[in-house]
Design a protein around this motif. Structure first.
Motif, short mmCIF file in Angstrom:
data_model
loop_
_atom_site.label_atom_id
_atom_site.label_comp_id
_atom_site.label_asym_id
_atom_site.label_seq_id
_atom_site.Cartn_x
_atom_site.Cartn_y
_atom_site.Cartn_z
N GLY A 100 0.84 -1.20 0.00
CA GLY A 100 0.00 0.00 0.00
C GLY A 100 0.87 1.24 0.00
N MET A 101 0.85 1.97 1.08
CA MET A 101 1.64 3.19 1.20
C MET A 101 3.05 2.84 1.69
SD MET A 101 0.76 6.62 3.44
CE MET A 101 -0.89 6.71 2.75
N ASP A 102 4.05 3.03 0.83
CA ASP A 102 5.42 2.68 1.22
C ASP A 102 6.05 3.78 2.06
OD1 ASP A 102 6.10 4.70 -0.51
OD2 ASP A 102 7.01 3.41 -2.03
N GLY A 103 7.32 3.58 2.43
CA GLY A 103 7.99 4.53 3.31
C GLY A 103 8.14 5.92 2.73
N ILE A 104 8.41 6.01 1.43
CA ILE A 104 8.60 7.32 0.79
C ILE A 104 7.30 8.12 0.80
CG2 ILE A 104 9.29 8.50 -1.31
CD1 ILE A 104 11.54 6.94 -0.02
N GLU A 105 6.21 7.47 0.42
CA GLU A 105 4.92 8.17 0.40
C GLU A 105 4.48 8.55 1.81
OE1 GLU A 105 0.30 7.57 -1.14
OE2 GLU A 105 1.80 6.04 -1.58
N THR A 106 4.72 7.64 2.76
CA THR A 106 4.37 7.95 4.16
C THR A 106 5.15 9.14 4.66
OG1 THR A 106 3.94 5.60 4.54
CG2 THR A 106 4.17 6.99 6.48
N ALA A 107 6.45 9.21 4.33
CA ALA A 107 7.29 10.35 4.73
C ALA A 107 6.75 11.66 4.16
CB ALA A 107 8.73 10.13 4.29
N THR A 108 6.35 11.60 2.88
CA THR A 108 5.80 12.80 2.23
C THR A 108 4.55 13.28 2.95
OG1 THR A 108 6.66 12.05 0.10
CG2 THR A 108 4.96 13.75 0.06
N ARG A 109 3.67 12.35 3.30
CA ARG A 109 2.42 12.71 3.98
C ARG A 109 2.68 13.23 5.39
NH1 ARG A 109 -2.00 9.56 2.11
NH2 ARG A 109 -3.18 10.43 3.87
N ILE A 110 3.64 12.63 6.08
CA ILE A 110 3.96 13.08 7.45
C ILE A 110 4.53 14.49 7.42
CG2 ILE A 110 5.55 12.70 9.39
CD1 ILE A 110 5.13 9.70 8.99
N ARG A 111 5.37 14.79 6.42
CA ARG A 111 5.94 16.13 6.31
C ARG A 111 4.85 17.19 6.15
NH1 ARG A 111 9.82 15.99 8.97
NH2 ARG A 111 11.83 15.20 8.29
N LYS A 112 3.77 16.84 5.46
CA LYS A 112 2.68 17.79 5.28
C LYS A 112 1.98 18.10 6.61
CE LYS A 112 1.67 16.57 0.46
NZ LYS A 112 0.69 15.97 -0.48
N VAL A 113 2.08 17.17 7.56
CA VAL A 113 1.43 17.35 8.87
C VAL A 113 2.33 18.13 9.83
CG1 VAL A 113 0.48 16.18 10.89
CG2 VAL A 113 0.08 15.24 8.61
N VAL A 114 3.60 17.74 9.92
CA VAL A 114 4.48 18.29 10.97
C VAL A 114 5.55 19.23 10.44
CG1 VAL A 114 4.12 16.28 12.44
CG2 VAL A 114 6.04 16.29 10.84
N GLY A 115 5.65 19.41 9.12
CA GLY A 115 6.71 20.25 8.59
C GLY A 115 8.07 19.59 8.73
#
Length: 298
Positions: A100-115
């Motif tokens: 599903g959501m791999d590490g790269i995509e998860t990192a991108t989404r997390i950055r949108k939340v916490v900067g």
């Protein structure tokens, strides 16, 4: 060899038993605890629950607090909740390969939340340098390989903790510099209050002096050209009238006193009046007096 022994027991038709005996020194385990890391929360994200539990165990062993999620979606939910409660994770460790959501995509989404405030680390069993550029563009700060060794984890986390501490110190120093700057602009307090404050908070004397001088001098042109007009305008107004009248009378009184004592040496007297750190002296009062006496601004 190595001061050891080899023993063999063999029986025809059944097999053999080889026994090796040697004395070995236990490896120095080192100290993997540091006050920089104590009780800091870390989120591990991996679709393999055994890997998650192993990683959390290593995290707890170095004094931090491990928590895990088994998918990128679950991890983003945990990060969002923590961020909403103003209780962010110190770091997030992401497995590179997840369904599903791999590490790269998860990192991108997390950055949108916490900067950019939270370190994100990619954990992988693969040696894949071609992923590094993509991961860094996604906001990944570091890489660590499987199996997760306590020593590697410790030194990586410590490096992030020290960087964060230095960043916080820089922000605090910048706040103190700004406070000193604004204190030096306050009437009657000026340098006599700004410099002791700066020294008390550990700011070196020379930068403290320079910042205080700049802050103290910044209002001078505005005071000279506009203060008298503003005071004249406000002296008859309710609420502010009394204070404005006080400032106007103080400036006129100080200016006349200087003029009476100094005569032709008015500029020198004004310089001394501004420079001597006594109550009522300073750039504000001196500039107001110069304005009221119609002295040349140059």
């Amino acid at each position: 060899m190595m001061n050891g022994e080899i023993q063999v027991e063999s029986e025809y038709g059944k097999g053999s038993v080889f026994t090796f005996t040697m004395q070995l020194k236990l490896q120095d385990q080192g100290c993997f605890e540091d006050d920089h890391l104590r009780d800091l929360p870390v989120l591990v994200v991996d679709d393999d629950i055994v890997c998650c539990e192993n990683a959390c165990m290593r995290i707890n062993e170095i004094g931090m607090k491990g928590e895990y999620a088994i998918s990128g979606e679950e991890a983003i939910g945990k990060v969002e909740r923590a961020h909403h409660l103003n209780d962010d994770y110190f770091a997030v460790i992401l497995d590179l390969k997840m369904p599903g959501m791999d590490g790269i995509e998860t990192a991108t989404r997390i950055r949108k939340v916490v900067g950019r405030d939270i370190p994100i680390i990619i954990l992988s069993a693969y040696d894949c340098p071609h992923f590094e550029e993509i991961a860094q563009r996604a906001g990944v700060d570091g890489f660590i390989s499987k199996p997760l060794m306590k020593s590697k984890l410790f030194y990586l986390m410590k490096s992030f903790a020290i960087k964060q501490e230095k960043k916080e110190e820089e922000i605090l120093n910048m706040k103190n510099y700004l406070i000193v700057f604004f204190i030096s602009m306050v009437p009657l307090i000026e340098l006599r209050g700004a410099i002791p404050y700066a020294v008390g908070f550990g700011i070196p004397l020379l930068p403290a002096y320079i910042i205080s001088i700049i802050g103290n001098m910044l209002p001078v042109p505005f005071i000279y050209f506009f203060a008298r007009k503003v005071l004249e305008w406000g002296k008859d107004k309710p609420v502010i009238g009394r204070f404005f009248t006080f400032c106007l009378e103080k400036g006129e009184k100080g200016g006349k006193a200087l003029q009476a004592k100094a005569g032709r040496g008015l500029f020198v007297a004004l310089l001394l009046f501004v420079g001597i750190p006594l109550p009522g002296t300073g750039a504000w009062t001196g500039t107001l007096a110069a304005s009221l006496l119609d002295m040349d601004f140059k």
